[in-house]
Design a protein around this motif. Structure first.
Motif, mmCIF file in Angstrom:
data_model
loop_
_atom_site.group_PDB
_atom_site.id
_atom_site.type_symbol
_atom_site.label_atom_id
_atom_site.label_comp_id
_atom_site.label_asym_id
_atom_site.label_seq_id
_atom_site.Cartn_x
_atom_site.Cartn_y
_atom_site.Cartn_z
ATOM 1 N N LYS A 123 0.832 -1.207 0.000
ATOM 2 C CA LYS A 123 0.000 0.000 0.000
ATOM 3 C C LYS A 123 0.865 1.255 0.000
ATOM 4 O O LYS A 123 0.612 2.206 -0.757
ATOM 5 C CB LYS A 123 -0.934 -0.012 1.208
ATOM 6 C CG LYS A 123 -1.923 1.144 1.240
ATOM 7 C CD LYS A 123 -2.863 1.020 2.435
ATOM 8 C CE LYS A 123 -3.869 2.159 2.459
ATOM 9 N NZ LYS A 123 -4.795 2.051 3.629
ATOM 10 N N TYR A 124 1.906 1.254 0.813
ATOM 11 C CA TYR A 124 2.811 2.405 0.885
ATOM 12 C C TYR A 124 3.555 2.582 -0.432
ATOM 13 O O TYR A 124 3.671 3.694 -0.959
ATOM 14 C CB TYR A 124 3.797 2.213 2.031
ATOM 15 C CG TYR A 124 4.796 3.344 2.192
ATOM 16 C CD1 TYR A 124 4.393 4.593 2.640
ATOM 17 C CD2 TYR A 124 6.141 3.146 1.891
ATOM 18 C CE1 TYR A 124 5.301 5.631 2.781
ATOM 19 C CE2 TYR A 124 7.058 4.179 2.027
ATOM 20 C CZ TYR A 124 6.639 5.416 2.470
ATOM 21 O OH TYR A 124 7.543 6.440 2.605
ATOM 22 N N SER A 161 2.647 1.536 -3.401
ATOM 23 C CA SER A 161 1.686 1.930 -4.434
ATOM 24 C C SER A 161 1.427 3.434 -4.393
ATOM 25 O O SER A 161 1.411 4.105 -5.429
ATOM 26 C CB SER A 161 0.380 1.163 -4.251
ATOM 27 O OG SER A 161 -0.603 1.605 -5.151
ATOM 28 N N LYS A 162 1.221 3.981 -3.198
ATOM 29 C CA LYS A 162 0.964 5.417 -3.073
ATOM 30 C C LYS A 162 2.158 6.233 -3.550
ATOM 31 O O LYS A 162 2.005 7.262 -4.221
ATOM 32 C CB LYS A 162 0.627 5.764 -1.622
ATOM 33 C CG LYS A 162 -0.759 5.317 -1.173
ATOM 34 C CD LYS A 162 -1.046 5.760 0.242
ATOM 35 C CE LYS A 162 -2.459 5.395 0.665
ATOM 36 N NZ LYS A 162 -2.757 5.843 2.048
ATOM 37 N N ARG A 195 2.225 8.791 -6.918
ATOM 38 C CA ARG A 195 2.581 10.209 -6.806
ATOM 39 C C ARG A 195 3.722 10.578 -7.750
ATOM 40 O O ARG A 195 3.825 11.734 -8.179
ATOM 41 C CB ARG A 195 2.976 10.546 -5.368
ATOM 42 C CG ARG A 195 1.813 10.709 -4.410
ATOM 43 C CD ARG A 195 2.233 11.457 -3.150
ATOM 44 N NE ARG A 195 3.224 10.713 -2.402
ATOM 45 C CZ ARG A 195 2.942 9.932 -1.366
ATOM 46 N NH1 ARG A 195 1.688 9.786 -0.970
ATOM 47 N NH2 ARG A 195 3.901 9.287 -0.723
#
Length: 199
Positions: free
Chosen positions: A67-68, A70-71, A75
């Motif tokens: 999740k980290y 992917s974010k 960006r």
């Protein structure tokens, strides 16, 4: 003389004036013509892109890490989309739905149940066009080198992940995916000589 006009958001009929009894068919015709004019002036309806962005599928049971990552990647770029799967089974389900536009699969080797290399062997039969990356936090070079030599993976990426260094790897993998698809099209397309023979 009869014409149709718009006043604010409401439609009205203006005439010279309609002589009674009104011709209901004529009124309906004027209303329909005015409505079509409004629709024509509304401009074209937006159409979805015929070429959606390629998809990168990241598979790892450490969901907080994926999740980290992917974010961070989202960006840093807008060239591809990202999906995350927490297991090999979930990855196969995602491929069943979106395998046609998946360009890259990056999977961890050590996961509960099906291992990363098992997942790669399972999916590459049905989705040979997808570029495959194997990752691990452990020193599994023998497994990785064997997979590279056998053509089962494009690259081995050691964990922990760092988005800045991983981004060019994913770009290279997507380029490899596009090249593989082009080669496949060239290989399967009939040559000009074959086309002439078929006539």
């Amino acid at each position: 003389e009869i014409s149709a006009c718009l006043v604010g958001s409401e439609m009205c009929i203006r005439d010279s004036c309609y002589a009674k009894p009104w011709d209901i068919n004529l009124v309906r015709t004027d209303l329909f013509a005015a409505t079509m004019s409004v629709q024509d002036n509304a401009g074209p309806t937006p159409v979805e892109s015929e070429h959606p962005k390629p998809l990168v599928l990241i598979v790892d049971d450490e969901q907080s890490a994926t999740k980290y990552l992917s974010k961070q990647l989202m960006r840093m770029q807008d060239r591809f989309e990202i999906r995350c799967a927490a297991s090999a089974q979930q990855a196969l389900e995602t491929l069943h739905q979106e395998g046609h536009r998946t360009a890259v699969l990056m999977t961890d080797q050590r996961m509960p149940g099906m291992k990363g290399l098992q997942l790669i062997n399972e999916m590459r039969q049905s989705y040979p066009h997808i570029t495959r990356i194997l990752t691990s936090a452990y020193g599994e070079l023998d497994v990785a080198l064997g997979a590279v030599n056998q053509g089962r993976i494009f690259r081995y990426q050691k964990k922990p992940w760092h988005a800045a260094s991983l981004l060019p790897v994913l770009d290279d993998a997507i380029a490899q995916h596009h090249a593989s698809r082009q080669n496949c099209l060239l290989y399967t397309s009939p040559s000009p000589r074959d086309r002439q023979k078929s006539r």
